[in-house]
Design an enzyme around this catalytic site. Structure first.
Site, PDB file in Angstrom:
ATOM      1  N   SER A  28       0.396  -7.688  -1.827  1.00 18.99           N
ATOM      2  CA  SER A  28      -0.508  -6.865  -1.670  1.00 18.99           C
ATOM      3  C   SER A  28      -0.519  -5.596  -2.772  1.00 18.99           C
ATOM      4  O   SER A  28      -1.491  -4.739  -2.711  1.00 18.99           O
ATOM      5  CB  SER A  28      -0.047  -5.862  -0.274  1.00 18.99           C
ATOM      6  OG  SER A  28       1.059  -5.213  -0.322  1.00 18.99           O
ATOM      7  N   HIS A 265       1.068   2.323  -0.443  1.00 16.55           N
ATOM      8  CA  HIS A 265       0.437   1.372  -1.302  1.00 16.55           C
ATOM      9  C   HIS A 265      -0.487   2.033  -2.221  1.00 16.55           C
ATOM     10  O   HIS A 265      -0.737   3.290  -1.984  1.00 16.55           O
ATOM     11  CB  HIS A 265      -0.609   0.030  -0.572  1.00 16.55           C
ATOM     12  CG  HIS A 265       0.395  -0.798   0.012  1.00 16.55           C
ATOM     13  ND1 HIS A 265       0.904  -0.780   1.236  1.00 16.55           N
ATOM     14  CD2 HIS A 265       0.403  -2.193  -0.304  1.00 16.55           C
ATOM     15  CE1 HIS A 265       1.436  -1.818   1.444  1.00 16.55           C
ATOM     16  NE2 HIS A 265       1.338  -2.719   0.595  1.00 16.55           N
TER      17      HIS A 265
END
Length: 284
Positions: A28, A265
């Site tokens: 990811s 992230h």
């Protein structure tokens, strides 16, 4: 010979008879943390491989097989074995570079959780914090080793990934890509609560930093042992961790509703910064 279109998740590439110039494998932090309940692999339009390929001027002459949640060891819908199978159609004598960003989703030392989940849960547990070493389901930092990463890349559940790349793209550079700076250098982690900044929400986050540091060291050492390159993102993203002010942080956190991403992230800006750093590695 006419070209064909290869599709994996949200990515497309014009497959050349002798391979595409660049191939990306990753999790990811590569694809962006999008989730498809039907088992697909959607990729964010501003994830770093797309910006990296644009800076290179590749047009459609590249292929991104990265997928959120991907693992090397373990079974499931998102594995590096599936990625390398899909990418094999885009690797050949023309391929100049293959990047691999992995290790965060792996479980180590018989733990029941991945390294990423272990870090995330300890940061959010304000009762036990990250000092609960008795939790047998959390990853032990000392289990994250160079030898273990080497095994996974050459003889893990996904097969000999490095061997397949060398066989199918014999002229390509191979680079293991590290992760950006996620947490601050001290042992605390910030968090916004009801709109207010709590700078020391988790003052016992040494475990989380240790896990992330062990991954970086293991990646670097494994790359050297395997005879491939290691492209670290730590220095290029230092000072932009999740606890920096809005506009300066390149890592999302809970409460960053202006970002369409999961916490911890890269932000849009963070993905761009990573692409710039990786372009510097490619051109040196």
């Amino acid at each position: 010979m006419a070209t064909s279109v290869v599709v994996v998740g949200g990515g497309t590439a014009a497959a050349q008879p002798d391979g595409n110039r660049y191939v990306s494998l990753g999790d990811s932090f590569t694809s962006g943390p999008n989730y498809d309940p039907f088992g697909g692999c959607p990729q964010l339009p501003y994830a770093w491989p797309k910006q990296f390929a644009a800076q290179w001027g590749l047009g459609n002459d590249w292929f991104d097989a990265s997928c959120s949640g991907a693992v090397v060891d373990g079974r499931g819908t998102n594995t590096f074995g599936q990625q390398i199978d899909a990418a094999s159609r885009s690797m050949g004598s023309r391929t100049e570079l293959v990047t691999i960003q992995f290790a965060g989703n792996e479980s180590y030392g018989g733990s029941g959780r991945s390294a990423a989940w272990s870090v995330g849960l300890c940061v959010l547990d304000f009762v036990n914090g990250c000092d609960n070493a008795a939790d047998p389901t959390s990853v032990r930092p000392d289990a994250i080793t160079s030898a273990e990463l080497q095994r996974r890349l050459t003889a893990g559940d996904s097969g000999n990934i490095i061997g397949r790349i060398r066989q199918e793209a014999p002229n390509a550079r191979i680079a293991i890509v590290g992760y950006p700076t996620v947490l601050p250098s001290d042992t605390s982690v910030c968090l916004p609560i009801n709109g207010l900044e709590v700078p020391d929400f988790q003052p016992r986050a040494a475990y989380a930093r240790t896990v992330l540091d062990r991954i970086e060291v293991a990646q670097r050492q494994a790359a050297a042992a395997l005879g491939v390159e290691f492209w670290s993102l730590r220095q290029a993203t230092a000072g932009h961790d999740a606890c920096q002010p809005l506009g300066q942080r390149w890592i999302t956190r809970i409460g960053d509703f202006h970002e369409e991403l999961l916490p911890f992230h890269p932000t849009r800006t963070g993905y761009g910064a990573q692409a710039n750093a990786l372009t510097a590695y490619r051109t040196r």
